[in-house]
Design an enzyme around this catalytic site. Structure first.
Site, PDB file in Angstrom:
ATOM      1  CG  ASP A   1     -13.526 -32.364   7.528  1.00  0.00           C
ATOM      2  OD1 ASP A   1     -13.535 -31.855   8.660  1.00  0.00           O
ATOM      3  OD2 ASP A   1     -13.759 -33.582   7.331  1.00  0.00           O
TER       4      ASP A   1
ATOM      5  CG  ASP B   1      -9.721 -32.711   8.869  1.00  0.00           C
ATOM      6  OD1 ASP B   1      -9.201 -33.533   9.646  1.00  0.00           O
ATOM      7  OD2 ASP B   1     -10.482 -31.809   9.243  1.00  0.00           O
TER       8      ASP B   1
ATOM      9  CE  LYS C   1      -8.609 -33.403  12.266  1.00  0.00           C
ATOM     10  NZ  LYS C   1      -9.949 -34.052  12.114  1.00  0.00           N
TER      11      LYS C   1
ATOM     12  CD  GLU D   1     -13.791 -36.999  11.133  1.00  0.00           C
ATOM     13  OE1 GLU D   1     -14.861 -37.660  11.122  1.00  0.00           O
ATOM     14  OE2 GLU D   1     -13.749 -35.764  11.014  1.00  0.00           O
TER      15      GLU D   1
ATOM     16  CD  GLU E   1     -15.255 -32.780  17.419  1.00  0.00           C
ATOM     17  OE1 GLU E   1     -16.190 -31.969  17.248  1.00  0.00           O
ATOM     18  OE2 GLU E   1     -14.538 -33.199  16.490  1.00  0.00           O
TER      19      GLU E   1
END
EC number: 2.1.2.11
Length: 275
Positions: A53, A92, A120, A122, A189
């Site tokens: 993204d 994402d 993916k 988050e 990250e």
């Protein structure tokens, strides 16, 4: 510099990455959003492609990833998948597209049908039910922890995460819960290298790092960043591979090969790219 022929490479799968981890072989990952660059990445031997993204910022010119839609991710995943013959494709799920289990299932289906091999998402332990349901329905997940750009407003900016003992302990616990729920991969990250090393050694699933030191199983960069195409000041963990080793001829394929080889041989990231 040796260029690889994509037709002579076996497709990368989760099983391939698991074998790499077992024998200590690093793997490369770059973001990609369209067919031409996906084709070049195949020639360079890039192991995994992230349809990120991040396209909101580097393609659409947005100030963050938050405006990106599921339709955007489907479109760009289709573009990449049409030209890909080698890399494992991760896509994402964008901001608020997996806030409920119903949304997560529907939107994971959309990007998988567009050509993704892994989705993916988050977040931390709050994602456990989503990860489990997706895994039970044949959808592998990569969980993204540490600095999660979709939560930039919660963090108050793009800041290194996991620096305190309490933060590190929470991240490790989140990883444990998510792996036990069925997560297939972890992406870290902007966390201290020592914490990323602990996660990589503790869990059996492949761990990808960005700004997380050299000890993770794989490395990822935003393609535009590693080609020196910046719309803002580059982060500490970024390296311009188009200029590296005197490669200043605009040879993008050469830059991809350079990056791939540097990840494989462990020369990237170095201390200067590490928190």
């Amino acid at each position: 510099m040796t260029y690889l022929a994509p037709n002579h490479q076996a497709p990368i799968t989760l099983s391939t990455l698991a074998k790499y981890k077992k024998v200590g072989e690093k793997f490369s990952c770059l973001t990609c959003y369209e067919a031409s660059f996906a084709h070049l990445m195949g020639q360079a031997g890039i192991d995994t492609i992230l349809v990120g993204d991040s396209l909101g910022m580097v393609v659409q010119g947005q100030s963050s990833t938050l405006p990106v839609t599921v339709a955007d991710m489907v479109y760009h995943t289709q573009n990449v998948a049409r030209a890909n013959s080698h890399a494992l494709i991760m896509t994402d799920l964008p901001f608020m597209s997996y806030a409920t289990l119903t949304d997560a299932v529907a939107n994971a289906r959309a990007v998988m049908q567009a050509g993704a091999n892994v989705v993916k998402i988050e977040g931390g332990s709050e994602l456990a039910e989503i990860v489990q349901v997706l895994a039970n329905n044949g959808v592998p997940t990569c969980v993204h922890l540490g600095l999660t750009p979709q939560s930039v407003n919660v963090f108050g900016g793009y800041k290194v995460q996991g620096k305190t003992d309490a933060q590190a302990e929470k991240l490790l616990k989140d990883c444990e819960i998510l792996v036990n729920a069925g997560a297939s991969m972890i992406l870290l990250e902007c966390v201290p290298a020592s914490l990323a090393k602990t996660v990589t050694e503790k869990f059996a699933v492949p761990v990808i790092g960005i700004g997380a030191g050299a000890d993770t199983d794989g490395q990822v960069l935003v393609m535009h960043d590693m080609l020196g195409v910046y719309t803002r000041k580059p982060a500490k963990f970024v390296k311009d591979f188009l200029k590296d080793d005197g490669n200043e001829t605009g040879d993008i394929l050469g830059a991809f090969v350079n990056y791939h080889n540097s990840v494989k041989n462990g020369s990237f990231p170095s201390i200067e790219h590490t928190f």
